[in-house]
Design a protein around this motif. Structure first.
Motif, mmCIF file in Angstrom:
data_model
loop_
_atom_site.group_PDB
_atom_site.id
_atom_site.type_symbol
_atom_site.label_atom_id
_atom_site.label_comp_id
_atom_site.label_asym_id
_atom_site.label_seq_id
_atom_site.Cartn_x
_atom_site.Cartn_y
_atom_site.Cartn_z
ATOM 1 N N ASN A 208 5.657 1.488 2.445
ATOM 2 C CA ASN A 208 4.336 1.210 3.027
ATOM 3 C C ASN A 208 3.612 0.053 2.344
ATOM 4 O O ASN A 208 2.430 0.142 2.028
ATOM 5 N N HIS A 209 4.305 -1.063 2.103
ATOM 6 C CA HIS A 209 3.670 -2.202 1.440
ATOM 7 C C HIS A 209 2.529 -2.778 2.267
ATOM 8 O O HIS A 209 1.480 -3.138 1.728
ATOM 9 N N PHE A 210 2.734 -2.881 3.570
ATOM 10 C CA PHE A 210 1.690 -3.448 4.431
ATOM 11 C C PHE A 210 0.462 -2.551 4.407
ATOM 12 O O PHE A 210 -0.674 -3.030 4.296
ATOM 13 N N ALA A 211 0.671 -1.229 4.486
ATOM 14 C CA ALA A 211 -0.442 -0.279 4.425
ATOM 15 C C ALA A 211 -1.175 -0.379 3.094
ATOM 16 O O ALA A 211 -2.406 -0.313 3.036
ATOM 17 N N MET A 212 -0.426 -0.551 1.998
ATOM 18 C CA MET A 212 -1.048 -0.669 0.681
ATOM 19 C C MET A 212 -1.977 -1.871 0.627
ATOM 20 O O MET A 212 -3.111 -1.779 0.133
ATOM 21 N N ASP A 213 -1.522 -3.007 1.151
ATOM 22 C CA ASP A 213 -2.333 -4.217 1.074
ATOM 23 C C ASP A 213 -3.523 -4.189 2.025
ATOM 24 O O ASP A 213 -4.451 -4.987 1.883
ATOM 25 N N LEU A 214 -3.501 -3.267 2.991
ATOM 26 C CA LEU A 214 -4.658 -3.065 3.868
ATOM 27 C C LEU A 214 -5.629 -2.048 3.282
ATOM 28 O O LEU A 214 -6.696 -1.807 3.846
ATOM 29 N N GLY A 215 -5.253 -1.439 2.145
ATOM 30 C CA GLY A 215 -6.115 -0.460 1.496
ATOM 31 C C GLY A 215 -6.011 0.930 2.072
ATOM 32 O O GLY A 215 -6.862 1.788 1.796
ATOM 33 N N LEU A 216 -4.972 1.211 2.881
ATOM 34 C CA LEU A 216 -4.856 2.508 3.543
ATOM 35 C C LEU A 216 -4.367 3.596 2.595
ATOM 36 O O LEU A 216 -3.787 3.314 1.546
ATOM 37 N N ASP A 217 -4.596 4.837 2.984
ATOM 38 C CA ASP A 217 -4.165 5.989 2.200
ATOM 39 C C ASP A 217 -2.678 6.205 2.440
ATOM 40 O O ASP A 217 -2.262 6.631 3.521
ATOM 41 N N ARG A 218 -1.855 5.932 1.422
ATOM 42 C CA ARG A 218 -0.403 6.082 1.581
ATOM 43 C C ARG A 218 0.058 7.506 1.302
ATOM 44 O O ARG A 218 1.200 7.849 1.596
ATOM 45 N N GLN A 219 -0.804 8.323 0.709
ATOM 46 C CA GLN A 219 -0.438 9.706 0.432
ATOM 47 C C GLN A 219 -0.698 10.620 1.635
ATOM 48 O O GLN A 219 -0.062 11.664 1.771
ATOM 49 N N ASP A 220 -1.618 10.234 2.492
ATOM 50 C CA ASP A 220 -1.961 11.039 3.659
ATOM 51 C C ASP A 220 -1.980 10.158 4.905
ATOM 52 O O ASP A 220 -3.029 9.609 5.279
ATOM 53 N N PRO A 221 -0.833 10.015 5.582
ATOM 54 C CA PRO A 221 -0.778 9.153 6.767
ATOM 55 C C PRO A 221 -1.761 9.562 7.852
ATOM 56 O O PRO A 221 -2.234 8.708 8.619
ATOM 57 N N ALA A 222 -2.092 10.857 7.928
ATOM 58 C CA ALA A 222 -3.005 11.305 8.976
ATOM 59 C C ALA A 222 -4.379 10.671 8.830
ATOM 60 O O ALA A 222 -5.109 10.503 9.821
ATOM 61 N N ALA A 223 -4.750 10.306 7.602
ATOM 62 C CA ALA A 223 -6.051 9.670 7.383
ATOM 63 C C ALA A 223 -6.147 8.326 8.101
ATOM 64 O O ALA A 223 -7.255 7.878 8.438
ATOM 65 N N CYS A 224 -5.009 7.692 8.350
ATOM 66 C CA CYS A 224 -5.013 6.400 9.043
ATOM 67 C C CYS A 224 -5.484 6.532 10.486
ATOM 68 O O CYS A 224 -5.928 5.553 11.088
#
Length: 445
Positions: A208-224
């Motif tokens: 989830n590198h792209f998600a990390m750089d967007l500041g997203l929660d990588r531990q809880d995908p549902a939060a996205c």
């Protein structure tokens, strides 16, 4: 604490680190520093030999890597100065942290704007990504409850995800998204950009590198999924790989993270890579680094030219300056520039210098460019594009499509990235002293 006092703290802590050594160790402090440098150098050399050899040499290198720092600690303890060294290291770490904090700009984030929720969102979900995160976090059920149309991929029957996305657009979708790995994210992001639609990232992949750089929660995908109900929109860049040589049909592929060539691309291409990445890398690296028999690469851009690098990484926006391997994060995704990292080390000394000095090491070239061309002495080369293995005809042209992608993200994100500036002690000192003089002048007036 404001920037002036943070800069002052950095200077005081850095000075204290040296004073502690001199005050409690005296002339022995020079020997302490020398022993520490030798220990780090031996450990770094051991790591290089582990990466470039197999069998008993790798075993001995592993012993050296572990033993070098232990011997240093024993010597410090025997001299009764271990606490002095640890205190000095702690003060120095505080100085570096405070120095970086003092130089951070106040507005480092990417601009965002408020948007209305989509009316006909469409998500593609890969049930195998991330070891089954789609099922584990009940992503299909939660998305459906929000009125999202979901297409779940069948792992036993590969599908063209880009065509799935295009079909959804033809049927009236006003937002596209993916719960899956970065490679799948890139394919659908390309379709979203093509039609000017917003795109949602669900962090259900492994890295989830792209998600990390967007500041997203990588531990809880549902939060996205909150991006669909309380979201803001970012404009980010997209990388594009083009292969359009003479007499060849032009082809293009999008990447959201990076495209790699040379050593790393050869590792990604291995059939064993997906099942056991770490073991595959350790097994293949020795031959790739020391007996490299692949293509001789050439890199051309307006800012850098490289001949025969062992590895090349072209990224959608540069990685942070402290990241010498492209394994960390990007502070921005809207700079309008590609990042370029070229690695070429031939012996333990060069590898040690690279480990110790990072981007100042002779084995690493770091630059940014709007377009990069990778050519070779063979007609086809392996490439790793967002972790997916491809064979691409040369020359390969990488370019950046600035602001091409509208990304919808939750308003509140736990990992909003902050740009970490390079530590410049001259700037820290000027910031502390100049502001101090200005304050003194005001007080006098």
């Amino acid at each position: 604490m404001n920037r002036r006092w943070t800069a002052r703290l950095a200077l005081v802590a850095g000075t204290a680190a040296l004073v502690v050594l001199l005050l409690f160790a005296g002339l022995s402090s020079i020997l302490l520093v020398a022993v520490g440098i030798v220990g780090v150098a031996l450990a770094a050399a051991g790591i290089w030999w582990m990466l470039t050899h197999t069998g008993w040499i790798r075993l001995l290198a592993a012993v050296l890597t572990a033993a070098a720092p232990l011997v240093v600690l024993v010597l410090y303890t025997a001299a009764g100065l271990l606490w002095v060294v640890l205190l000095s290291i702690a003060l120095w770490a505080l100085a570096v942290s405070a120095g970086r904090a003092a130089l951070v700009e106040d507005s480092a984030g990417m601009p965002e704007r408020s948007v209305s929720p989509p009316e006909r969102p469409f998500l593609i979900m890969n049930p195998r990504s991330g070891g089954g995160k789609v099922e584990k976090f009940h992503l299909v059920e939660k998305a459906t409850a929000l009125g999202v149309r979901v297409a779940v991929l069948d792992p036993d029957h590969p599908q063209d995800v880009a065509e799935l996305a295009r079909q959804a657009v033809r049927e009236g979708a006003d937002l596209l998204g993916v719960a899956g790995g970065d490679g799948t994210q890139a394919l659908v992001a390309g379709v979203a950009a093509e039609h000017g639609l917003p795109f949602v990232v669900i962090s259900a992949g492994t890295r989830n590198h792209f998600a990390m750089d967007l500041g997203l929660d990588r531990q809880d995908p549902a939060a996205c999924l909150e991006a669909l109900t309380d979201g803001v929109e970012l404009r980010v860049d997209l990388g594009r790989i083009c292969t359009d040589g003479p007499g060849r049909r032009s082809e293009e592929r999008v990447f959201v993270n990076n495209a790699s060539f040379g050593v790393y691309a050869a590792v990604v291409r291995s059939p064993a890579y997906r099942d056991d990445k770490a073991h595959t890398i350790l097994t293949m690296l020795p031959d790739l680094l020391t007996h490299h028999s692949g293509a001789r690469l050439r890199v051309r851009s307006e800012s850098v030219n490289l001949d025969a690098p062992q590895a090349v990484l072209v990224s959608n926006n540069p990685y942070e300056k402290g990241d010498s391997a492209g394994l960390g994060r990007r502070g921005r995704l809207d700079s309008g520039r590609l990042g370029v990292l070229g690695i070429g080390v031939g012996n333990a000394a060069e590898a040690t210098e690279l480990l110790l000095r990072g981007r100042q090491g002779r084995g690493l070239t770091a630059a940014s460019a709007r377009e990069v061309v990778i050519d070779a002495d063979v007609p086809v080369i392996p490439a790793g594009v967002d972790g997916e293995s491809l064979m691409l005809p040369t020359p390969v042209r990488c370019r950046l499509d600035a602001g091409a992608l509208r990304v919808r993200v939750p308003r509140n994100r736990p990992g909003v990235p902050h740009v970490k500036p390079p530590l410049d002690w001259g700037r820290v000192r000027r910031l502390a002293l100049a502001m101090g003089r200005a304050a003194a002048g005001r007080d006098a007036g």
